[in-house]
Design an enzyme around this catalytic site. Sequence first.
Site, PDB file in Angstrom:
ATOM      1  N   HIS A 193      49.168  14.315 -24.119  1.00 22.61           N
ATOM      2  CA  HIS A 193      47.780  14.284 -23.632  1.00 22.61           C
ATOM      3  C   HIS A 193      46.904  15.308 -24.364  1.00 22.61           C
ATOM      4  O   HIS A 193      45.766  15.018 -24.743  1.00 22.61           O
ATOM      5  CB  HIS A 193      47.787  14.562 -22.126  1.00 22.61           C
ATOM      6  CG  HIS A 193      46.539  14.137 -21.417  1.00 22.61           C
ATOM      7  ND1 HIS A 193      46.038  12.857 -21.470  1.00 22.61           N
ATOM      8  CD2 HIS A 193      45.681  14.834 -20.627  1.00 22.61           C
ATOM      9  CE1 HIS A 193      44.939  12.780 -20.747  1.00 22.61           C
ATOM     10  NE2 HIS A 193      44.700  13.975 -20.230  1.00 22.61           N
ATOM     11  N   ALA A 222      38.556  24.283 -22.245  1.00 17.60           N
ATOM     12  CA  ALA A 222      39.893  24.802 -22.550  1.00 17.60           C
ATOM     13  C   ALA A 222      40.900  23.666 -22.439  1.00 17.60           C
ATOM     14  O   ALA A 222      41.125  23.136 -21.346  1.00 17.60           O
ATOM     15  CB  ALA A 222      40.262  25.929 -21.586  1.00 17.60           C
ATOM     16  N   VAL A 223      41.466  23.303 -23.576  1.00 17.16           N
ATOM     17  CA  VAL A 223      42.538  22.310 -23.578  1.00 17.16           C
ATOM     18  C   VAL A 223      43.836  23.066 -23.854  1.00 17.16           C
ATOM     19  O   VAL A 223      43.966  23.732 -24.891  1.00 17.16           O
ATOM     20  CB  VAL A 223      42.303  21.212 -24.633  1.00 17.16           C
ATOM     21  CG1 VAL A 223      43.242  20.035 -24.367  1.00 17.16           C
ATOM     22  CG2 VAL A 223      40.859  20.731 -24.630  1.00 17.16           C
ATOM     23  N   ILE A 224      44.752  22.977 -22.900  1.00 16.43           N
ATOM     24  CA  ILE A 224      45.994  23.745 -22.996  1.00 16.43           C
ATOM     25  C   ILE A 224      47.170  22.779 -23.049  1.00 16.43           C
ATOM     26  O   ILE A 224      47.282  21.871 -22.207  1.00 16.43           O
ATOM     27  CB  ILE A 224      46.119  24.715 -21.792  1.00 16.43           C
ATOM     28  CG1 ILE A 224      44.899  25.657 -21.759  1.00 16.43           C
ATOM     29  CG2 ILE A 224      47.420  25.521 -21.892  1.00 16.43           C
ATOM     30  CD1 ILE A 224      44.818  26.555 -20.549  1.00 16.43           C
ATOM     31  N   ARG A 247      41.829  34.558 -25.272  1.00 16.85           N
ATOM     32  CA  ARG A 247      40.560  34.162 -25.922  1.00 16.85           C
ATOM     33  C   ARG A 247      39.402  34.000 -24.942  1.00 16.85           C
ATOM     34  O   ARG A 247      38.312  33.566 -25.321  1.00 16.85           O
ATOM     35  CB  ARG A 247      40.799  32.841 -26.683  1.00 16.85           C
ATOM     36  CG  ARG A 247      41.643  33.064 -27.916  1.00 16.85           C
ATOM     37  CD  ARG A 247      42.340  31.823 -28.413  1.00 16.85           C
ATOM     38  NE  ARG A 247      43.122  32.144 -29.606  1.00 16.85           N
ATOM     39  CZ  ARG A 247      44.310  32.762 -29.594  1.00 16.85           C
ATOM     40  NH1 ARG A 247      44.870  33.141 -28.434  1.00 16.85           N
ATOM     41  NH2 ARG A 247      44.938  33.041 -30.722  1.00 16.85           N
ATOM     42  N   THR A 291      53.280  16.692 -22.358  1.00 11.69           N
ATOM     43  CA  THR A 291      53.054  15.329 -22.850  1.00 11.69           C
ATOM     44  C   THR A 291      52.050  15.369 -24.010  1.00 11.69           C
ATOM     45  O   THR A 291      51.411  16.402 -24.235  1.00 11.69           O
ATOM     46  CB  THR A 291      52.455  14.444 -21.726  1.00 11.69           C
ATOM     47  OG1 THR A 291      51.099  14.881 -21.482  1.00 11.69           O
ATOM     48  CG2 THR A 291      53.269  14.528 -20.443  1.00 11.69           C
ATOM     49  N   PHE A 295      37.841  21.652 -16.298  1.00 12.61           N
ATOM     50  CA  PHE A 295      39.312  21.649 -16.275  1.00 12.61           C
ATOM     51  C   PHE A 295      39.809  23.007 -16.798  1.00 12.61           C
ATOM     52  O   PHE A 295      39.295  23.514 -17.785  1.00 12.61           O
ATOM     53  CB  PHE A 295      39.821  20.517 -17.173  1.00 12.61           C
ATOM     54  CG  PHE A 295      41.208  20.031 -16.836  1.00 12.61           C
ATOM     55  CD1 PHE A 295      41.404  18.878 -16.101  1.00 12.61           C
ATOM     56  CD2 PHE A 295      42.320  20.728 -17.282  1.00 12.61           C
ATOM     57  CE1 PHE A 295      42.686  18.417 -15.809  1.00 12.61           C
ATOM     58  CE2 PHE A 295      43.600  20.277 -16.987  1.00 12.61           C
ATOM     59  CZ  PHE A 295      43.783  19.124 -16.259  1.00 12.61           C
TER      60      PHE A 295
END
Length: 156
Positions: free
Chosen positions: A89, A81-83, A128, A87, A23
Amino acid sequence: MNIIEGQMRLNGNEKVAIINGRFNHIITDRLVEGAQDSFKRHGGNDENLDLILVPGAFEIPFALQKALESGKYDAICCVGAVIRGSTPHFDYISAEATKGIASATMNHSIPVSNGVLTTNTIEQAIERAGSKAGNKGAEAMTTIIEMLDLYAQMDK
Ligand code: INI
């Protein structure tokens, strides 16, 4: 005083896995590149480096658990990578990924690193992933390289 500290060195025999959450792959592909580059620069043999792909950061701990149980690896480097979006989430995924990596690792005695970005914006993620703020995938690989050497010294 005896200081025990890992050095940045590989002998070429270490079997290492990178687990990548696909993702936001525009970012995570760069993290994988950084991790692979660091592995090779520190003496790792590319043939001993596996890339395990999962859909997103949420799945990283599950693949990590499986990889740990397989006994195939000397060390494992996790990247993703969590962006943040509009919401909540983000909060759930980033918390589960972080907690899951830590808890899977606790039951095994090989080095595991957490190179999962958790950023508020895509710009912060780009910074990053090989630009202004370095490459967190490379840093995560460097961490397991140091920890591998530390564990080897602690076993002596
Ligand atoms: N997964 C990520 O790795 N990063 C994200 O930013 C993200 N967002 O924002 O949704 C994300 N979601 C997918 C998640 O990791 C799981 O693959 C999905 O929930 C299926 O279990």
